[in-house]
Design an enzyme around this catalytic site. Structure first.
Site, mmCIF file in Angstrom:
data_model
loop_
_atom_site.group_PDB
_atom_site.id
_atom_site.type_symbol
_atom_site.label_atom_id
_atom_site.label_comp_id
_atom_site.label_asym_id
_atom_site.label_seq_id
_atom_site.Cartn_x
_atom_site.Cartn_y
_atom_site.Cartn_z
ATOM 1 N N GLU A 172 0.848 -1.197 0.000
ATOM 2 C CA GLU A 172 0.000 0.000 0.000
ATOM 3 C C GLU A 172 0.881 1.243 0.000
ATOM 4 O OE1 GLU A 172 -2.884 0.081 3.186
ATOM 5 O OE2 GLU A 172 -3.864 1.858 2.335
ATOM 6 N N TYR A 211 -6.985 -8.887 11.638
ATOM 7 C CA TYR A 211 -5.658 -8.591 12.184
ATOM 8 C C TYR A 211 -5.516 -9.181 13.590
ATOM 9 C CZ TYR A 211 -4.572 -5.361 8.380
ATOM 10 O OH TYR A 211 -4.290 -4.831 7.151
ATOM 11 N N ASN A 255 -12.460 -1.320 -0.953
ATOM 12 C CA ASN A 255 -11.744 -1.869 0.194
ATOM 13 C C ASN A 255 -12.425 -1.387 1.460
ATOM 14 O OD1 ASN A 255 -9.224 -2.843 1.738
ATOM 15 N ND2 ASN A 255 -9.366 -0.689 2.335
ATOM 16 N N GLU A 256 -12.725 -2.295 2.341
ATOM 17 C CA GLU A 256 -13.325 -1.926 3.633
ATOM 18 C C GLU A 256 -14.419 -0.876 3.427
ATOM 19 O OE1 GLU A 256 -10.341 -1.224 6.662
ATOM 20 O OE2 GLU A 256 -9.671 -3.305 6.551
ATOM 21 N N GLU A 305 -6.292 -9.080 3.780
ATOM 22 C CA GLU A 305 -5.444 -8.411 4.781
ATOM 23 C C GLU A 305 -5.432 -9.260 6.037
ATOM 24 O OE1 GLU A 305 -6.117 -4.227 5.502
ATOM 25 O OE2 GLU A 305 -6.558 -3.867 3.376
ATOM 26 N N GLN A 357 1.913 -5.970 5.763
ATOM 27 C CA GLN A 357 2.167 -5.732 4.359
ATOM 28 C C GLN A 357 3.593 -6.163 4.060
ATOM 29 O OE1 GLN A 357 1.022 -1.751 3.146
ATOM 30 N NE2 GLN A 357 -0.960 -1.901 4.163
HETATM 31 O O1 AHR Z 1 -3.099 -2.511 6.225
HETATM 32 C C1 AHR Z 1 -3.387 -1.287 6.811
HETATM 33 C C2 AHR Z 1 -4.848 -0.875 6.683
HETATM 34 O O2 AHR Z 1 -5.636 -1.761 7.404
HETATM 35 C C3 AHR Z 1 -5.439 -0.921 5.298
HETATM 36 O O3 AHR Z 1 -5.179 0.225 4.562
HETATM 37 C C4 AHR Z 1 -6.896 -1.041 5.577
HETATM 38 O O4 AHR Z 1 -7.584 -1.686 4.551
HETATM 39 C C5 AHR Z 1 -6.953 -1.770 6.902
HETATM 40 O O5 AHR Z 1 -7.796 -1.149 7.789
#
Ligand code: AHR
Length: 505
Positions: free
Chosen positions: A27, A250, A174-175, A306, A355
């Site tokens: 990103e 996450y 995205n999101e 992600e 990432q």
């Molecule tokens: O990976 C960091 C961020 O996490 C991304 O930009 C977003 O899609 C997510 O909230």
């Protein structure tokens, strides 16, 4: 000492483990693109067309199958036409999501496609739904993939590229529930249908359209998306609108407001992290179950585009740059994720670590011209034989391989196995911080030849690699492997990851 048996039937084959489960994510965030992948042609750091060659070389060793770009949250404020043409004529913008810094757009479509070619990876482009238009996205697809003559083809040719590129993976937003527009699931589903309609297959370039999906265990979002794209009995099956549905998850040791330090953590933080990491199993199972209701034939892939650890940023660094260290704990988080991914191979088609360079759970950390391979990098490398392999179920039983953490039970032994080209690959993690684990690999159905093994561990869970000590956590040969009448036996040291390879006869 915990004592376990892993039963593996070598003659009962499971689904193929898509190589795209080992996907990546770049990103425009902090130093991922600028300083990470890209240094510009005038940099003293060796590069090809501005792309760092040490980064390319390191990543080529991972066989990375795909690279997602340009975001993340950034994707929904990115306007691709600002990132083509001569660098000095590209307009700048403010990256409002990440650090509020100016983005000069020097790394754009052509640079990204050149990077993918250097890596041997398929591009995965994340299109702008949050602040873009249907026309803008449709034209981007045309610019990249159409051949012959058309307005966007002429523009591409004017920018020096005659032949179209092959682009399969295309993200539609995205999101959208958050940074991508704060939408309701119902509205997001309608937009996914609309945008997907105009993301055309040009010639024989077939898009794999991925709709913006849920966060964590928001199964209602997935249910809404799947229901609204389904059309029982008519032509518009889910597969016609889009081919993949995303989810993000996450791993943190604490709540969002206090995620914890990447290196300054104690054993309790560690176990909480492992419980959070293994929750991915429940999450994948939940979304898969919902998808099964509307798509029994499994024509739509689940795309975890992600995942990874998210810690507090390193002290003294820009909070908007998400730069964090990467320790043995991160490696074990990755290892247990992969075991779970392999178990969900029937529905899970792609996963992208967040990432690749200098951001969150990175493979590589750069500092000027220095480059460090993180412990997580080594898990990707040791596991790469699982890519496109046939999964083999691993049945674990034993004493002492569970530990109570808060009000949850953590399984401290994690494993998966596959076979490809006549080679068996078994991945094993002992997630216990203090205790070794004796493991018998009860291999049934076929016999195996001479095994070899490697181990990734360190004295402390907090250990990590730095330019001064680049191999503090790196794989080493593992000899403590005995052949028995049942198969193989080994003792896994505490907090260790081991891969065993053997020819199958
Ligand atoms: O990976 C960091 C961020 O996490 C991304 O930009 C977003 O899609 C997510 O909230």
């Amino acid at each position: 000492m915990p004592n376990a048996t892993a039963v593996i039937n070598l003659d009962i084959e499971g689904p193929t483990i898509s190589r795209h489960l080992y996907g990546h994510f770049a990103e425009h965030l902090g130093r991922c693109v600028y300083g990470g992948f890209w240094v510009g042609e005038d940099s003293p750091i060796p590069n090809e067309g501005g792309i760092r060659l040490d980064v390319v070389q390191a990543l080529r060793a991972l066989n990375i199958p795909n690279l997602r770009w340009p975001g993340g949250c950034f994707a929904d404020e990115y306007h691709w036409k600002d990132g083509i043409g001569p660098h000095d004529q590209r307009p700048g913008m403010v990256n409002t999501h990440w650090g509020d810094v100016e983005e000069n757009n020097h790394f754009g479509t052509h640079e990204f496609m050149a990077l993918c070619e250097l890596l041997g990876a398929e591009p995965y482009i994340s299109g702008n739904v949050g602040s873009g238009t249907v026309q803008e996205m449709s034209e981007w697809v045309e610019y990249l993939t159409r051949e012959g003559d058309s307005p966007m083809v002429r523009l591409r040719k004017a920018n020096g590229r005659d032949e179209p590129w092959r682009v399969r993976f295309w993200g539609i937003g995205n999101e959208t529930w958050g940074c991508g527009g704060n939408m309701r699931a119902e509205y997001s589903a309608d937009l996914a249908r609309q945008y997907a309609t105009y993301c055309r297959d040009h010639g024989d370039n077939k898009l794999y359209r991925i709709a913006s999906g849920a966060s964590d265990d928001d199964y209602r979002w997935t249910e809404t998306l799947m229901r609204q794209i389904s059309c029982f009995g008519c032509e518009a099956t889910p597969k016609n609108f889009f081919q993949g549905l995303s989810v993000h998850y996450y791993t943190m040791a604490g709540p969002w407001e206090a995620k914890g330090s990447a290196t300054d953590f104690d054993t309790e933080d560690y176990y909480r992290t492992m419980v959070a990491a293994r929750k991915i199993d429940t999450i994948l199972a939940g979304h898969s179950t919902v998808m099964d209701i509307y798509d029994r034939g499994r024509t739509v892939g689940l795309v975890l585009d992600e995942w990874g650890t998210w810690w507090d940023v390193e002290p003294g660094t820009n909070p908007g740059f998400l730069f964090q260290q990467n320790s043995l704990r991160d490696a074990l988080v990755a290892a247990t994720h992969f075991d779970i991914f392999h178990q969900h191979a029937a529905r899970l088609y792609m996963a992208n670590i967040a990432q690749t360079v200098n951001v969150l759970q990175a493979m590589l950390l750069t500092d000027g011209d220095a480059l460090v391979l993180t412990p997580t990098y080594h898990v990707f490398e040791m596991n790469k034989g699982h890519q496109d392999a046939t999964s083999l179920a691993v049945h674990l039983r034993g004493d002492g391989i569970r530990r109570t953490v808060g009000d949850t039970e953590l399984q401290t032994l994690s494993a998966s196995a596959s076979v490809k080209d006549g080679t068996l690959l078994i991945s094993l993690s002992n997630l216990d911080a203090e205790e070794p684990a004796e493991v018998t690999l009860d291999l049934r159905g076929r016999s195996v030849g001479e095994p070899t093994a490697r181990i990734l561990t360190a004295d402390r869970l907090q250990d990590h690699n730095t330019p001064g000590a680049p191999d503090a956590v790196s794989p080493r040969p593992f000899d403590d492997l005995k052949t028995t009448d049942r198969g193989l036996a080994l003792t896994l040291p505490p907090h260790s990851f081991v891969t065993v390879r053997a020819p199958i006869r």
